[in-house]
Design a protein around this motif. Structure first.
Motif, short mmCIF file in Angstrom:
data_model
loop_
_atom_site.label_atom_id
_atom_site.label_comp_id
_atom_site.label_asym_id
_atom_site.label_seq_id
_atom_site.Cartn_x
_atom_site.Cartn_y
_atom_site.Cartn_z
N HIS A 129 0.86 -1.19 0.00
CA HIS A 129 0.00 0.00 0.00
C HIS A 129 0.89 1.24 0.00
N LEU A 141 -6.85 0.42 4.52
CA LEU A 141 -7.59 -0.08 3.36
C LEU A 141 -7.92 -1.56 3.49
N ARG A 164 -11.37 -2.61 5.10
CA ARG A 164 -12.65 -2.35 4.44
C ARG A 164 -13.40 -3.66 4.16
#
Length: 283
Positions: A165, A171, A174
């Motif tokens: 990332h 992230l 999620r």
């Protein structure tokens, strides 16, 4: 043994296919089959074995591979040395975009050590496209990704896929995992998608690209995570070391030569480069 029969044999070893080998050396499959029968007659050994629908190498075939590479290397190097250096055309080298700032600079530096005046033209494309260009004789050599069990080319780097990332580890929390990946012919793309589906992990494939620069820009913007080769992860990206995301495969990055290589990058040069990369990995 006939040098062109050995060249056809190595074309098969590198491509894993008589169809691609025939395209590379501009012969019919039947002509290659005849050459292979003559090699078996000359050696007195069976060189090929059926592996399901595919054709593989026997133990004797693998042993011949080593000798054939050395014989071709000596043959091509002799022709290269007898030619005047000023006669050498530009070397056309293919490279996937993701290796352009990691593997490629080292390879170019090694080439220039022995041929400092050589002009080099670099073509960035996927490994799949570069193989097609090698088959058609439109490039002299290419940096490629191969599966570890294959014999294609000359090894440069052992590598492994990692999740990365651009500074946004949240992230992965999620409900729907956002992804940006290389195009579908990339090994990491297919493995990542298949493994996430087997985990029943929801994901959204936001974008695909053959451009490392494009993927990196999306990662640094916090749009998604990606699956990359560890050696290509730049300092401004972060590797996700401990997650419940699926493992990504190991790969080999290799240097593949056209069947009739450029005078300054014959098998001898490829072997030297492979050894130099090996020393770098071991230190």
């Amino acid at each position: 043994m006939d040098i062109e029969a050995l060249r056809s044999f190595i074309a098969f070893v590198d491509t894993g296919s008589f169809t691609r080998a025939a395209k590379q050396i501009h012969r019919t499959q039947s002509a290659i089959s005849m050459q292979m029968k003559k090699l078996e007659e000359a050696t007195g050994k069976e060189l090929f074995i059926k592996e399901g629908r595919n054709l593989g190498l026997t133990e004797h075939g693998r042993k011949l591979t080593s000798y054939a590479r050395r014989l071709l290397a000596i043959h091509d190097q002799a022709l290269s040395d007898l030619k005047h250096r000023s006669d050498h055309p530009p070397l056309i080298l293919g490279c996937p975009d993701d290796y352009a700032d990691s593997v490629l600079p080292t390879l170019i530096a090694l080439l220039l050590e022995t041929h400092p005046q050589q002009e080099i033209s670099i073509l960035c494309a996927s490994s799949t496209r570069l193989r097609a260009l090698l088959d058609r004789g439109e490039i002299h050599a290419a940096i490629l990704t191969r599966a570890p069990e294959k014999d294609e080319g000359y090894l440069l780097v052992h590598d492994k896929g990692v999740w990365t990332h651009g500074g946004y580890p949240e992230l992965i929390e999620r409900d729907v995992l956002p992804l940006v990946l290389y195009d579908a012919d990339c090994k990491f793309h297919s493995t990542a998608v298949d493994a996430l589906e087997k985990q029943n992990r929801a994901y959204q494939l936001i974008a695909t690209s053959s451009s490392a620069t494009a993927l990196k820009g999306l990662l640094l913007k916090g749009i998604a995570i990606s699956a990359l080769a560890r050696s290509t992860v730049s300092k401004d990206l972060t590797v996700l070391e401990s997650t419940d995301l699926p493992d990504l495969p190991a790969i080999d990055i290799v240097l593949a030569l056209a069947p009739h290589p450029h005078p300054v990058l014959t098998a001898v040069g490829a072997m030297r480069i492979s050894e130099a990369f090996g020393k770098r990995e071991n230190h």
